[in-house]
Design an enzyme around this catalytic site. Structure first.
Site, short mmCIF file in Angstrom:
data_model
loop_
_atom_site.label_atom_id
_atom_site.label_comp_id
_atom_site.label_asym_id
_atom_site.label_seq_id
_atom_site.Cartn_x
_atom_site.Cartn_y
_atom_site.Cartn_z
CE1 TYR A 1 -9.41 -5.73 4.53
CE2 TYR A 1 -8.26 -3.82 3.67
CZ TYR A 1 -8.23 -5.10 4.20
OH TYR A 1 -7.02 -5.74 4.38
CD GLU B 1 -3.06 -1.02 2.19
OE1 GLU B 1 -2.90 -0.21 3.13
OE2 GLU B 1 -4.05 -1.79 2.13
CD GLU C 1 -4.07 -5.72 2.91
OE1 GLU C 1 -4.95 -5.02 3.48
OE2 GLU C 1 -2.85 -5.49 3.01
#
Length: 511
Positions: free
Chosen positions: A248, A177, A296
């Site tokens: 997410y 990231e 992720e």
């Protein structure tokens, strides 16, 4: 239960999206909260083996079906000194973990991770290197330590530390990231692309056959999304094999309808990144293929109390309770839809890592000194891993009524995908996004599917009338998939008909 929602999936074996790569069922272990300590590793636990690994957790990981394990981060890796986690445990230093405001004891490191994976069996290590506070030299040192058989200072140090054979790690993440301002060592796309290309070149001088993952955007809505990928790929395209995506999802302002349609955003994210990859390949006139590593993804209540870091100059706890979301039925339905989305994009997504594996926004929870249990999200993952590994994703031909969402407009009430198993079976995974209406779902089977009269149909649905129901320490099996008794198989018509309850995830298997 009203049933004004309808959907039909036509399964056509002549149109394939792609093979289901085993790496789609990867997960993620970060030194964060209790993922490692009292999660994977708890010496003294009643189930602990000689290495301190919790055997109850190992049993659940095997049942989950996780494959590639991304390690050791995550934000953690951007300040990590890998050498702290090797050698005699008594000599390993305790360090501040600035990413999560914790203390890292380094009692679990590369050797322990490799041994744990060997104990679980059938898993692959996906190692991340620190490109936040470190760079080329440290990445090369770690690669030499891990993968060179012997004869050098670092490879002989590994052997002296108990691993006579090299770890032979094939897949490596070039940082984590790095587009995020929260990341230690955050860089511009120009600076990160230059560094990633330099590290990739150096690592390939040691082992040209490594598979390397370059950092893409850490969310679809990042201000630099698109321009970041374009800049980084311009510098590193022919040196890397994957671009990472991270996403997410959580409900915002109580908007459950949009939350249930989170797969729409993930699908758009994947298609946007695939288009950026294709544009870079064309612009650079390259013959090299780059794929997506969605390394992720999950439901994560980032604004909740459980996700707040410890604070204070004198407060750096060891393995604090962090990010320990307790997942509901609704969360599991969204989670299952995200899995459907990854399958539908199997031609572009060749690797994915559920973040994370134990305790930290995880499908498996543990009590220190006590039991381990399955969260609601455990079941979609384990079911799809069991039925879809080694299979082929068939192009979805889906017609569905629509539901309205505040964030995405009108979306399909039912999302679904079909997978042809290596054994010739057909598995269909479906989600009903409606908050209050059941859906009548028909699956039309292909003409090429033989011996229908001798085939067996099974169907299970994850659902509860209370969409906020959860599995907890006190009630570990409150939510489990149950046989869907509405499923009807008509070999003559070559159809399966089933009722999907509102806010539900269903697996249909014709063997």
């Amino acid at each position: 239960m009203s049933c004004t929602q309808k959907a039909q999936l036509i399964v056509d074996e002549d149109f394939e999206i792609g093979q289901v790569n085993d790496r789609l069922f990867g997960s993620f272990v970060e030194h964060l909260g209790r993922c490692v300590y009292t999660g994977l590793y708890e010496p003294g636990h009643p189930t602990a083996d000689a290495n301190g690994f919790r055997r109850d957790v190992i049993d659940l990981v095997r049942e989950l079906g996780a494959t590639t394990i991304r390690y050791p981060g995550g934000n953690f890796v951007s300040g990590y000194r890998w050498e702290d986690g090797v050698g005699p445990k008594g000599g390993r230093p305790r360090r501040l973990d600035e990413a999560w405001h914790s203390t890292e004891t380094n009692q679990f490191g590369l050797h322990e991770m490799a041994t744990w994976l060997d104990t679980v069996g059938g898993n692959e290590l996906m190692e991340a290197v620190n490109l936040g506070t470190r760079g080329l030299e440290d990445a090369l040192d770690l690669l030499e330590y891990a993968n060179i058989p012997g004869g050098t200072a670092l490879s002989e140090a590994r052997r002296a530390n108990g691993a006579d054979e090299p770890f032979n790690i094939r897949m490596w993440c070039l940082g984590n990231e790095m587009d995020g301002p929260w990341q230690m060592g955050h860089k511009s796309a120009e600076d990160y692309g230059t560094l990633a290309a330099s590290v990739a070149r150096g690592m390939r001088q040691i082992d040209p056959d490594l598979e390397l993952v370059v950092c893409g955007s850490s969310a679809h809505n990042m201000p630099t999304f698109g321009s970041w990928e374009e800049t980084v790929l311009t510098k590193a395209y022919d040196l890397v094999d994957f671009v990472s995506c991270h996403a997410y999802y959580e409900p915002h302002d109580g908007d459950m309808a949009s939350f249930l349609a989170s797969g729409v955003d993930m699908d758009g994210f994947i298609k946007d990144v695939a288009a950026l990859i294709a544009a870079s390949k064309a612009r650079l006139k390259s013959k090299h293929d780059v794929y997506i590593s969605f390394d992720e993804w999950n439901v994560w209540y980032q604004s909740a109390e459980a996700s707040r870091n410890p604070e204070g100059i004198g407060n750096w706890p060891v393995a604090p309770h962090l990010l320990e979301d307790v997942y509901s039925v609704a969360d599991a339905v969204v989670f299952g839809d995200l899995m459907i989305t990854l399958l539908k994009n199997a031609d572009h997504v060749r690797s994915a890592s559920l973040a994370q594996l134990v305790n930290v926004i995880a499908p498996i929870m543990t009590e220190p000194g006590g039991p381990a249990w399955r969260q609601t999200t455990f079941y979609p993952f384990s079911t799809v891993a069991r039925l879809a590994k080694g299979g082929t994703v068939l192009e979805p031909k889906l017609e569905s009524t629509q539901v309205e969402t505040g964030q995405y407009g009108s979306v399909d009430t039912v999302d679904s995908v079909a997978v042809r198993g290596a054994d010739g079976s057909i598995s269909v995974f479906a989600v009903n996004r409606s908050l209050d209406e059941a859906a009548e779902f028909e699956v039309s089977l292909p003409e090429s599917l033989s011996d229908l009269g001798s085939r067996t149909l099974t169907a299970s649905t994850l659902h509860d009338d209370d969409i906020h129901t959860r599995n907890t320490l006190e009630s570990q099996n409150r939510v489990v998939p149950k046989t869907n008794t509405t499923a009807k198989f008509d070999p003559a018509r070559r159809t399966v008909n089933i009722t999907l309850p509102p806010v539900s995830w269903t697996a249909i298997h014709l063997s």
